[in-house]
Design a protein around this motif. Structure first.
Motif, mmCIF file in Angstrom:
data_model
loop_
_atom_site.group_PDB
_atom_site.id
_atom_site.type_symbol
_atom_site.label_atom_id
_atom_site.label_comp_id
_atom_site.label_asym_id
_atom_site.label_seq_id
_atom_site.Cartn_x
_atom_site.Cartn_y
_atom_site.Cartn_z
ATOM 1 N N ASN A 139 4.587 15.030 -35.436
ATOM 2 C CA ASN A 139 3.806 13.829 -35.124
ATOM 3 C C ASN A 139 3.202 13.838 -33.724
ATOM 4 O O ASN A 139 2.533 12.882 -33.326
ATOM 5 C CB ASN A 139 4.683 12.590 -35.291
ATOM 6 C CG ASN A 139 5.144 12.417 -36.720
ATOM 7 O OD1 ASN A 139 4.394 12.642 -37.660
ATOM 8 N ND2 ASN A 139 6.411 12.053 -36.896
ATOM 9 N N ALA A 140 3.451 14.900 -32.975
ATOM 10 C CA ALA A 140 2.921 14.977 -31.614
ATOM 11 C C ALA A 140 1.978 16.150 -31.414
ATOM 12 O O ALA A 140 1.112 16.117 -30.548
ATOM 13 C CB ALA A 140 4.062 15.054 -30.602
ATOM 14 N N ASP A 143 0.391 17.471 -28.023
ATOM 15 C CA ASP A 143 0.506 16.380 -27.058
ATOM 16 C C ASP A 143 1.988 16.198 -26.739
ATOM 17 O O ASP A 143 2.646 15.268 -27.209
ATOM 18 C CB ASP A 143 -0.102 15.102 -27.637
ATOM 19 C CG ASP A 143 -0.179 13.987 -26.604
ATOM 20 O OD1 ASP A 143 0.267 14.204 -25.460
ATOM 21 O OD2 ASP A 143 -0.680 12.897 -26.946
ATOM 22 N N THR A 144 2.502 17.100 -25.941
ATOM 23 C CA THR A 144 3.942 17.221 -25.720
ATOM 24 C C THR A 144 4.581 15.938 -25.217
ATOM 25 O O THR A 144 5.729 15.625 -25.562
ATOM 26 C CB THR A 144 4.216 18.372 -24.731
ATOM 27 O OG1 THR A 144 3.654 19.568 -25.267
ATOM 28 C CG2 THR A 144 5.707 18.577 -24.528
ATOM 29 N N LEU A 145 3.863 15.173 -24.413
ATOM 30 C CA LEU A 145 4.451 13.969 -23.822
ATOM 31 C C LEU A 145 4.713 12.887 -24.869
ATOM 32 O O LEU A 145 5.401 11.902 -24.574
ATOM 33 C CB LEU A 145 3.551 13.428 -22.713
ATOM 34 C CG LEU A 145 3.326 14.378 -21.528
ATOM 35 C CD1 LEU A 145 2.489 13.707 -20.453
ATOM 36 C CD2 LEU A 145 4.658 14.847 -20.940
ATOM 37 N N ARG A 146 4.202 13.073 -26.082
ATOM 38 C CA ARG A 146 4.445 12.111 -27.161
ATOM 39 C C ARG A 146 5.621 12.524 -28.036
ATOM 40 O O ARG A 146 5.907 11.866 -29.046
ATOM 41 C CB ARG A 146 3.196 11.973 -28.036
ATOM 42 C CG ARG A 146 2.047 11.203 -27.376
ATOM 43 C CD ARG A 146 0.850 11.090 -28.317
ATOM 44 N NE ARG A 146 1.223 10.566 -29.613
ATOM 45 C CZ ARG A 146 0.939 11.145 -30.780
ATOM 46 N NH1 ARG A 146 0.305 12.313 -30.809
ATOM 47 N NH2 ARG A 146 1.294 10.590 -31.914
ATOM 48 N N SER A 148 9.127 12.938 -29.851
ATOM 49 C CA SER A 148 10.085 11.875 -30.157
ATOM 50 C C SER A 148 11.501 12.379 -30.385
ATOM 51 O O SER A 148 12.407 11.572 -30.624
ATOM 52 C CB SER A 148 9.610 11.077 -31.383
ATOM 53 O OG SER A 148 9.448 11.944 -32.499
ATOM 54 N N ARG A 181 13.652 14.179 -25.415
ATOM 55 C CA ARG A 181 13.576 13.009 -24.535
ATOM 56 C C ARG A 181 14.979 12.444 -24.324
ATOM 57 O O ARG A 181 15.673 12.131 -25.288
ATOM 58 C CB ARG A 181 12.650 11.955 -25.137
ATOM 59 C CG ARG A 181 12.414 10.758 -24.225
ATOM 60 C CD ARG A 181 11.204 9.958 -24.628
ATOM 61 N NE ARG A 181 9.946 10.644 -24.383
ATOM 62 C CZ ARG A 181 9.404 10.790 -23.179
ATOM 63 N NH1 ARG A 181 10.021 10.314 -22.102
ATOM 64 N NH2 ARG A 181 8.256 11.423 -23.041
ATOM 65 N N LEU A 185 10.744 6.201 -23.847
ATOM 66 C CA LEU A 185 9.425 6.033 -23.231
ATOM 67 C C LEU A 185 9.267 4.674 -22.550
ATOM 68 O O LEU A 185 8.618 4.566 -21.508
ATOM 69 C CB LEU A 185 8.344 6.193 -24.304
ATOM 70 C CG LEU A 185 7.681 7.570 -24.428
ATOM 71 C CD1 LEU A 185 6.739 7.600 -25.602
ATOM 72 C CD2 LEU A 185 6.974 7.970 -23.149
ATOM 73 N N ASP A 186 9.863 3.625 -23.132
ATOM 74 C CA ASP A 186 9.680 2.296 -22.555
ATOM 75 C C ASP A 186 10.511 2.062 -21.300
ATOM 76 O O ASP A 186 10.450 0.998 -20.692
ATOM 77 C CB ASP A 186 9.988 1.213 -23.591
ATOM 78 C CG ASP A 186 11.412 1.308 -24.129
ATOM 79 O OD1 ASP A 186 12.160 2.209 -23.690
ATOM 80 O OD2 ASP A 186 11.779 0.481 -24.980
ATOM 81 N N PRO A 191 5.003 9.033 -19.005
ATOM 82 C CA PRO A 191 5.578 9.782 -20.127
ATOM 83 C C PRO A 191 6.110 11.162 -19.770
ATOM 84 O O PRO A 191 6.890 11.737 -20.530
ATOM 85 C CB PRO A 191 4.414 9.872 -21.122
ATOM 86 C CG PRO A 191 3.185 9.622 -20.316
ATOM 87 C CD PRO A 191 3.594 8.684 -19.229
ATOM 88 N N SER A 192 5.711 11.702 -18.620
ATOM 89 C CA SER A 192 6.221 13.020 -18.220
ATOM 90 C C SER A 192 7.655 12.934 -17.690
ATOM 91 O O SER A 192 8.310 13.952 -17.493
ATOM 92 C CB SER A 192 5.321 13.643 -17.152
ATOM 93 O OG SER A 192 5.220 12.789 -16.029
#
Length: 222
Positions: A139-140, A143-146, A148, A181, A185-186, A191-192
């Motif tokens: 799902n990412a 776009d590594t920073l996404r 999950s 992670r 994220l929140d 995000p890095s």
């Protein structure tokens, strides 16, 4: 001749070390003709003989510190090695057969605990263990920073939950360098932040682990 490397350096900008790597790696690759790679692709067999030959000649530790048994050369020399492998007829399958052993071990060598270094790095350099790099996710994508995949601290370590995809050589790897992670994220400013790298055993019989082969067009040896 003794003047040839100097003449090449003047016209290409390559260093003596880079040219040495190119010549020596090409020599190893010459032992594996196009028919070897054709057969591995058609039968979807891992090129274990090629990996073993590269390990035997000390190339899997090309960019790892000499203190860990590596050659202590740089990423540019490692890149020269990969390019030489690819153009020999091995294509990307040849480079991908060893690339995680070379590149994914860089953060391990720099930040790993002494126990991890003493156990893992020598076994990767010798060729006893294969490594893979667990970054990309369904799902990412790139776009590594996404990503999950999460790692949650437990009483005796971490519990890791998530999915990874396109993990080259996972089917033959003994260790995975895994990006996950550790802070939601929140709860981070950007995000890095909140990402951690783990070096984990990859046991195919491990409870909770499901691994599936992806059918590809080309590069089927890996």
């Amino acid at each position: 001749s003794s003047t040839r490397p100097r003449q090449i350096m003047e016209t290409t900008g390559f260093s003596e070390n880079q040219l040495m790597v190119r010549e020596a790696v090409s020599q190893v690759c010459s032992e594996f003709p196009n028919t070897y790679w054709q057969e591995r692709d058609q039968t979807e067999q891992d090129p274990k003989e090629f990996h073993a030959a590269m390990a035997e000649h000390g190339w899997l530790g090309i960019a790892l510190p000499e203190s860990l048994g590596g050659a202590g050369l740089g990423i540019s020399e490692a890149t020269m090695m990969m390019q030489s492998i690819t153009e020999s007829g091995a294509g990307m399958a040849g480079a991908q057969a060893i690339h995680a052993n070379v590149y994914a071990t860089q953060p391990l060598a720099k930040f790993g605990s002494q126990e991890q270094l003493d156990e893992t790095v020598p076994n990767i350099i010798s060729g006893k263990w294969r490594a893979c790099f667990g970054v990309t996710e369904p799902n990412a994508g790139l776009d590594t920073l996404r990503l999950s995949t999460t790692a949650t601290r437990t009483h005796d370590g971490y519990s890791i939950t998530g999915q990874k995809i396109w993990i080259t050589c996972a089917q033959v790897a003994s260790r995975m360098i895994l990006l996950a992670r550790t802070t939601p994220l929140d709860k981070v400013k950007k995000p890095s932040e909140g990402l951690s790298i783990f070096c984990i055993p990859l046991d195919k019989e491990q409870k909770g682990l499901e691994m599936r082969r992806i059918k590809k067009m080309g590069g089927r040896a890996v």
